[in-house]
Design an enzyme around this catalytic site. Structure first.
Site, PDB file in Angstrom:
ATOM      1  N   HIS A   1      24.782 -55.852  28.974  1.00  0.00           N
ATOM      2  CA  HIS A   1      24.442 -54.480  29.348  1.00  0.00           C
ATOM      3  C   HIS A   1      24.662 -54.312  30.845  1.00  0.00           C
ATOM      4  CE1 HIS A   1      22.272 -55.004  25.538  1.00  0.00           C
ATOM      5  NE2 HIS A   1      22.291 -53.701  25.395  1.00  0.00           N
TER       6      HIS A   1
ATOM      7  N   GLU B   1      27.524 -42.430  20.384  1.00  0.00           N
ATOM      8  CA  GLU B   1      26.283 -42.863  19.743  1.00  0.00           C
ATOM      9  C   GLU B   1      25.090 -42.264  20.482  1.00  0.00           C
ATOM     10  OE1 GLU B   1      26.990 -47.040  20.179  1.00  0.00           O
ATOM     11  OE2 GLU B   1      28.761 -46.932  18.898  1.00  0.00           O
TER      12      GLU B   1
ATOM     13  N   ASP C   1      30.163 -52.442  28.123  1.00  0.00           N
ATOM     14  CA  ASP C   1      30.243 -53.721  27.398  1.00  0.00           C
ATOM     15  C   ASP C   1      30.616 -53.486  25.931  1.00  0.00           C
ATOM     16  OD1 ASP C   1      28.101 -55.506  29.362  1.00  0.00           O
ATOM     17  OD2 ASP C   1      27.877 -53.348  29.310  1.00  0.00           O
TER      18      ASP C   1
ATOM     19  N   ALA D   1      30.343 -47.170  15.761  1.00  0.00           N
ATOM     20  CA  ALA D   1      31.671 -47.741  15.549  1.00  0.00           C
ATOM     21  C   ALA D   1      32.593 -47.272  16.667  1.00  0.00           C
ATOM     22  CB  ALA D   1      32.195 -47.309  14.184  1.00  0.00           C
ATOM     23  N   GLU D   2      32.736 -48.101  17.678  1.00  0.00           N
ATOM     24  CA  GLU D   2      33.457 -47.679  18.889  1.00  0.00           C
ATOM     25  C   GLU D   2      34.937 -47.467  18.662  1.00  0.00           C
ATOM     26  OE1 GLU D   2      31.092 -49.894  18.834  1.00  0.00           O
ATOM     27  OE2 GLU D   2      29.601 -49.124  20.239  1.00  0.00           O
TER      28      GLU D   2
ATOM     29  N   GLN E   1      28.422 -46.315  24.783  1.00  0.00           N
ATOM     30  CA  GLN E   1      27.028 -46.388  25.211  1.00  0.00           C
ATOM     31  C   GLN E   1      26.858 -47.271  26.450  1.00  0.00           C
ATOM     32  OE1 GLN E   1      23.767 -47.573  22.268  1.00  0.00           O
ATOM     33  NE2 GLN E   1      23.733 -45.348  22.405  1.00  0.00           N
TER      34      GLN E   1
ATOM     35  N   PRO F   1      35.351 -53.237  21.360  1.00  0.00           N
ATOM     36  CA  PRO F   1      35.868 -53.005  19.999  1.00  0.00           C
ATOM     37  C   PRO F   1      36.895 -51.877  19.949  1.00  0.00           C
ATOM     38  CG  PRO F   1      33.460 -53.177  19.960  1.00  0.00           C
ATOM     39  CD  PRO F   1      33.874 -53.119  21.404  1.00  0.00           C
TER      40      PRO F   1
END
Ligand code: TPP
Ligand code: TPP
Ligand code: MG
Ligand code: MG
Lengths: 344, 328, 328, 344
Positions: free
Chosen positions: C129, C29, C85, C59-60, C82, C89
């Protein structure tokens, strides 16, 4: 497409660009898959193997989709009912038997994985796992690679309608849609996900989902293998032309229990199953071949005899073959020559 | 007290709790008419209807996520994962959401959710129907994790889990389902979350573990007692998060020789934390290095019978390790 | 040798490797024009184009899954998450797929993939984060995991990770990005995966850790040396899977007093395995119980400054713990 | 709906069943959110807070959607740009300031979470996290609960268009579609997900995705708050009538950088941003009120003065308020009275 055979373009298969030879091969593969599948069930009932999962009545459409692909260039990501598909792209019954008996020589996993978990680089069949739908993004990754390298290769991935409700379906389709990648998403909608009927699985049509990803979605009758072939050819051409993915929903029905571990009478009726079994398109395909003069009772008997022989030999081979040695059971967690590969 | 199968104890706990508390319901793949792929939820849909025994679409992140929403809304969902191998798509919902809801809202919201998932091998399930995923979730604060070895504990811990105000992962061992049966009282009783249980008293070595391998340890212990005069002290952790620090230290101190066993692979497993705890607090009471007997560090067991056997623990492997430790 | 920032070392490694090997590409991303939210991929899209620096949808699981497919197809993808955390997914793709592809196919397929993800707190990022997700993936056979603390190691390990024939999780510490700078040779060099590194030689206590907290340990060690005459031996694990057993045992034996440090929470962390390893092999060489100094067992750090400070390790916390151990 | 005010049904708001009082409140909430947001940006630039994330120009539609809901019965699952939404359902500017300054009294998280992470049970706002889209299945769980209990409650959940590509969107929508649950899925399509323009995020229309889940999907212009209100009222009625979910895609534009940490000029032009800022519907809403005689320059000045006062006080309060005591920083990992609760 050139017609080398005597049959004219009037026949359905010729109109689709299928030669007589190929259409006969299609029937042979359908029948081979059917007989293998039945043998698997028998072997399980006889206690020779622990588990079998069946693709019966899904074979005609699986063969049709395989025949629309390019065996030399495409990548195949089948799911566990795709016997007819993998047989059509080159796996042998002997290899399937080795997998069913979980033997070392099984090219899919050396007897590590359950049967129905296909994978064989030589045949461009990508290794699969049990958690459903994870293969969808993988297929997109193969398609991305083709695009990056400028190769004329399409990846094709199957999954059930239940599996199409996993997040990975959505994420994979959307990714491919945005990048217009050469991939064909195939939902084999057989009406059930184990005990869950389609009505409790999804309220929409799976093929309609393509709209939200910006590419075509097509629903096709799985009992009409010619139509299946046609839509896959089109999808394949679109993919090669750089026009992006296609989602194809094949409407079929799971006539067997989910697997040999399932008792389907807990959640559906025999009448329902019988009604669908009656729609089996394998006999219809034979009738078609006969009607165009490509098949006969004699040929049928010869085919059945050959298949029986092949299956008997494969069964015996699979049963006798050794398991992977326990010394090897824990190998290949990592590359064994990792050091060597450092700087290429 | 009637002898009851482990699987029946789990079913009974759900049934009785659903009768007692209208907020309790089950949801998952095939939990309805089929009663789950193992039969754990059999009869619940017939008794409680489709809305309290919900057949869900094939989507684990939604199963967890919808259950989390319902839990926040005041219900007491029991979400079933068909195999623990298939709960990984729900990891984000479990770790980012369920585990953090109370903390992130400063106690304004809570998430009283149970996620049941069958763990373990030995059913020729191969790589993806045999795994022990404990270590993935272990160490995530905000989650409680239980893993009963007996029918008694299965029922008592499941009742506690359902009534617990926080999310509980309930790891049931699929090999125990029909192999393990023991005395289960009728009606309501709970086994407290966070308390280990001494399964066997002994003086020579201490075995600490959870779930199926403890039965191998018990069998091995009986044989070692008869054959070698070695008396094993066996501690069932029962809850793997939070670990029962006191119970662990007491059991370890009892003999000064500790063998930790689990079916999950060795590296990074629950056993590492147990060993670390002991080495942090009891170093001078130990008469032998702390040993661990666990699955090998490979992705999972092969489906072929010799490979599966080679991978799994069994009585003989336990016995050899226990004897070796006793002789140290 | 030029001094280079940690983040620059990572960027340089990607850039040089992409120049050297056309199979290498980055995806994630905002990795394109924006160059990533931290700037790690800045300039790559300009240099290598949109197809080798791919801005993906949000969309990980697809980022990991598509990268896995590309890796199987013969590419060498570097997938960026990114923030670590947000890699949860993708857990199923990482654990069920990447980690098992070689094993399940009996070496027919492989998955030479790097997943980069920034870990750690201290940037007022709050619960989501700031996390250290190591322990979730640690203990999954089939994965390699590295976590460099220096710019030198960041570049050298990233080159090794990209060239490694198996999937590697590359946990870069976001606090290190611009805080840490050290000598980085120009051009190609690799730091081997699986080898720890002695950062400081000492005789009194051994500190074992990885990533950011080691810098606190180094600062504390200098002060303790000056102020108290305590000499700390400091081992940087660098790779947390597979752990460098030999290096760990050697460092522990050196002083007989071990303090393990990491920012991930204590229970079930990498430190538990390190402690378990030592207690399994070196019990009689220890002069003190094995201690761990880690984040508290709470879901993650609060965003408010006093809460964050209370949560995080720092030089003073390290110094106190190190002195205490030295005095034991 | 009864009209108690002088304005007749001819006005747009009256035709929608909105009283004069409510339509004025709508404007006031929009303006309040705008001013709060601007203040947040200022505070960040002044170094008083570390971070602010903005919803500027998305407020009119956020207010419209909130006004279509039932504050006493519905459940709200907003996302981080939904200041106008949460202000409309009852959160105060003071509370938002406490969150921005991360102070103990912040009802959202006691200053644990980043600003924009809403949650307040009293206001039926469900606690949210940072990983995007996880709230979608939660909303479905709230709707499921309403259905189980037979309560007339709707849950409404927002997310960005980028976030709609997460698996949880798909899985949550499908679940709700199958069970026909009372939930409204709201995609606030502001054209960017950080630096990624919509064209690289999805190739289809987000609203079209509803088709594949068997419920209506509607795309609505976010700069037309009355139309937004109308579609949400309809969706709300459908939900209460047991007709299931609705997906609504609000077309808007993110005029600010993604957050105060972002430099948007790295990936888009000032011209593009300015062109969209010109479409801001807040001034248009004011003009409308004036045109129907419900607003005036005087009222405007009074409103601005009130807002300024409220904001000043809230800022001061937020800045001065204490942080959560460090002794409390690690509390509430688990229930503190777990034992007590065992057998109810
Ligand atoms: C992630 C995941 N969850 C659950 C399962 C267990 N499971 C195996 S097959 C199956 C049903 C699949 O149904 P469908 O996708 O319709 O394919 P079909 O079997 O009908 O061909 C389920 C639930 C699984 N393999 N993976
Ligand atoms: C799972 C996950 N991945 C990545 C991020 C980082 N992130 C925060 S906001 C954002 C963009 C969201 O875009 P969109 O959904 O369109 O909402 P918008 O910010 O435009 O309103 C990203 C990538 C995240 N919060 N969660
Ligand atoms: Mg199906
Ligand atoms: Mg957006």
């Amino acid at each position: 497409m050139t017609q080398t055979n005597s049959v004219t373009n009037d026949t359905r298969h010729a109109a689709l660009g299928l030669t007589d030879e190929r259409v006969v091969q299609m029937y042979e593969k359908m029948m081979l898959a059917r007989r293998f599948d039945e043998r698997g069930q028998l072997l399980q009932r006889a206690g020779k193997v622990n588990f079998h999962i069946s693709g019966i009545t899904q074979e005609p459409s699986q063969v049709a989709m395989a025949f629309a692909m390019d065996k030399e260039k495409d990548w195949f990501l089948p799911y566990y009912r795709d016997y007819a598909f993998v047989l059509s792209v080159g796996m042998t019954v002997k290899e399937l038997m080795l997998s069913l008996f979980a033997k070392a020589e099984d090219p899919n996993s050396a007897g590590r994985q359950m049967p129905g978990h296909f994978g064989c680089k030589r045949l461009r069949i990508v290794t699969g796992s049990s958690p459903v739908t994870t293969q969808v993004p993988h297929a997109v990754g193969f398609a991305l690679t083709a695009k990056m390298r400028g190769e004329s290769s399409v990846s094709i991935v199957s999954f059930g309608e239940g599996s199409s409700n996993q997040g990975d379906f959505h994420e994979g389709c959307n990714f491919a849609g945005v990048m217009k990648l050469p991939v064909i998403f195939v939902c084999q909608n057989n009406g059930y996900a184990i005990s869950i009927p389609f009505s409790k699985q999804s309220a929409g049509k799976i093929s309609d989902r393509a709209l939200g990803y910006g590419f075509p979605g097509i629903r096709v009758d799985g009992n009409d293998p010619f139509e299946v072939y046609r839509v896959f050819r089109e999808a394949h051409e679109r993919a090669l032309a750089g026009e992006g993915p296609t989602l194809i929903e094949i409407m079929t029905y799971r006539v067997t229990p989910h697997s040999t571990s399932d008792n389907d009478m807990a959640y559906r009726t025999k009448e329902e199953v019988d009604a669908h079994r009656a729609k089996d398109s394998l006999p219809a395909f034979r009738s078609y071949l006969e009607s165009v003069g490509l098949w006969s009772e004699e040929k049928e008997q010869e085919l059945q005899a050959n298949i029986r022989k092949e299956l008997d030999e494969a069964t015996e081979y699979g049963e006798r073959a050794p398991y992977q040695a326990v010394e090897d059971a824990f190998r290949y967690v990592y590359a064994e020559d990792a050091e060597a590969g450092e700087v290429r | 007290m009637p002898v009851m199968e482990y699987i029946e104890a789990i079913r009974t706990a759900m049934k009785e709790e659903m009768e007692r508390d209208s907020r309790v319901f089950v949801m998952g793949e095939d939990v309805g008419l089929k009663g789950g792929v193992f039969g754990t939820t059999k009869g619940l849909q017939q008794q409680f209807g489709e809305l309290r025994s919900i057949d869900t679409p094939l989507a684990e992140s939604a199963i967890a996520g919808v259950a989390i929403g319902a839990a926040m809304a005041g219900m007491r969902p029991i979400a079933e994962m068909q195999y623990s191998d298939f709960m990984f798509p729900a990891t984000n919902q479990i770790i980012s959401e369920a585990a953090k809801i109370r903390y992130r809202s400063n106690n304004d919201f809570d998430c009283p959710l149970v996620i049941r998932a069958p763990i373990g091998g030995g059913i020729f399930g191969g790589l993806y129907h045999s795994q022990c995923p404990e270590s993935v979730f272990f160490g995530t604060p905000g989650l409680k994790i239980v893993a009963p070895a007996t029918a008694y504990d299965a029922k008592g811990l499941l009742l506690s889990a359902i009534r617990d105000p926080d999310p509980v992962l309930f790891f049931e061992n699929k090999k125990c389902y029909r192999l393990i049966a023991d005395n289960v009282p009728e009606g309501e009783y709970t086994v407290p979350i966070g308390k280990s249980n001494v399964m066997r008293e002994g003086t020579d070595i201490t075995v600490i573990g959870y779930s199926m391998p403890l039965h191998f340890a018990m069998q091995a212990a009986e044989e070692l007692s008869r054959e070698e005069g070695v008396e094993a002290h066996i501690l069932d952790l029962r809850t793997i998060q939070p670990l029962d620090r006191e119970g662990i230290l007491e059991a370890a101190a009892r003999t000064g020789k500790v063998l930790i066993v689990h079916e999950d692979n060795k590296t990074g497993g629950v056993g590492a934390e147990v060993a670390a705890m002991i080495s942090e607090e009891l170093l001078y009471d130990l008469d032998a290095p702390i040993r661990r007997l666990c699955a090998p560090d490979v992705p999972a067991m092969p489906i072929n019978p010799p490979g599966e056997k080679h991978y799994l623990l069994n009585k003989d492997k336990l016995k050899a390790a226990m004897l070796d430790l006793a002789k140290f």
